[in-house]
Design a protein around this motif. Structure first.
Motif, mmCIF file in Angstrom:
data_model
loop_
_atom_site.group_PDB
_atom_site.id
_atom_site.type_symbol
_atom_site.label_atom_id
_atom_site.label_comp_id
_atom_site.label_asym_id
_atom_site.label_seq_id
_atom_site.Cartn_x
_atom_site.Cartn_y
_atom_site.Cartn_z
ATOM 1 N N ALA A 1 0.828 -1.203 0.000
ATOM 2 C CA ALA A 1 0.000 0.000 0.000
ATOM 3 C C ALA A 1 0.861 1.250 0.000
ATOM 4 N N SER A 2 0.341 2.299 -0.609
ATOM 5 C CA SER A 2 0.979 3.614 -0.578
ATOM 6 C C SER A 2 -0.100 4.676 -0.517
ATOM 7 N N GLY A 3 0.288 5.875 -0.134
ATOM 8 C CA GLY A 3 -0.658 6.982 -0.082
ATOM 9 C C GLY A 3 -1.372 7.118 1.243
ATOM 10 N N SER A 4 -1.381 6.038 2.026
ATOM 11 C CA SER A 4 -2.037 6.058 3.329
ATOM 12 C C SER A 4 -1.591 4.815 4.092
ATOM 13 N N THR A 5 -1.743 4.866 5.400
ATOM 14 C CA THR A 5 -1.425 3.694 6.195
ATOM 15 C C THR A 5 -2.559 2.674 6.125
ATOM 16 N N LEU A 6 -2.179 1.396 6.163
ATOM 17 C CA LEU A 6 -3.167 0.326 6.159
ATOM 18 C C LEU A 6 -3.665 -0.018 7.560
ATOM 19 N N ASP A 7 -3.159 0.664 8.574
ATOM 20 C CA ASP A 7 -3.398 0.269 9.957
ATOM 21 C C ASP A 7 -4.878 0.087 10.295
ATOM 22 N N PHE A 8 -5.752 0.878 9.692
ATOM 23 C CA PHE A 8 -7.158 0.863 10.089
ATOM 24 C C PHE A 8 -8.048 0.148 9.080
ATOM 25 N N TYR A 9 -7.425 -0.514 8.103
ATOM 26 C CA TYR A 9 -8.188 -1.178 7.061
ATOM 27 C C TYR A 9 -8.238 -2.687 7.300
ATOM 28 N N ALA A 10 -9.420 -3.255 7.136
ATOM 29 C CA ALA A 10 -9.512 -4.697 6.981
ATOM 30 C C ALA A 10 -9.176 -5.010 5.528
ATOM 31 N N ILE A 11 -8.612 -6.180 5.297
ATOM 32 C CA ILE A 11 -8.186 -6.544 3.956
ATOM 33 C C ILE A 11 -8.834 -7.864 3.551
ATOM 34 N N VAL A 12 -9.299 -7.891 2.333
ATOM 35 C CA VAL A 12 -9.854 -9.109 1.767
ATOM 36 C C VAL A 12 -9.070 -9.462 0.510
#
Length: 119
Positions: free
Chosen positions: A24-35
């Motif tokens: 990922a780029s442009g933002s942190t993935l910390d708060f995203y669930a991923i599928v």
């Protein structure tokens, strides 16, 4: 804006392993669930695995349970899908999808990476 780039697909023999990643780029993935999804030619998109924002919770589709493992390294802003004991029917384009609910639901997709399982 969050951008996702999958890599690590390829051609592998049945029974082999691959470990695609989703950076990922442009933002942190910390708060995203991923599928992780996959789609084979002529077939509907199938949900393969999902992981919570902290990595503390995972779920798998019945067709990959026991063979695939989803993980994340938030420090590297990257997700992984360890795929073992691969079968020809695992052949598909694999996509990662990041989801966050912040007032409304937002989701982002990568461009996909091709996985081909063939002898």
């Amino acid at each position: 804006q969050l951008q996702l780039v999958e890599s690590g697909g390829g051609l592998v023999q049945p029974g082999g392993s691959l470990k695609p990643s989703c950076a990922a780029s442009g933002s942190t993935l910390d708060f995203y669930a991923i599928v992780w999804f996959r789609q084979a030619p002529g077939k509907e998109r199938e949900r393969v695995a999902c992981i919570s924002s902290t990595g503390g919770s995972t779920e798998y589709g019945d067709s990959v349970k026991g063979r695939f493992t989803v993980s994340r390294d938030n420090a590297k802003n990257t997700l992984y899908l360890q795929m073992n004991s691969l079968k020809p029917e695992d052949t598909a384009v694999y996509y990662c999808n990041a989801i966050i609910v912040a007032g409304a639901l937002f989701d982002y997709w990568g461009q996909g990476t091709q996985v081909t399982v063939s002898s």
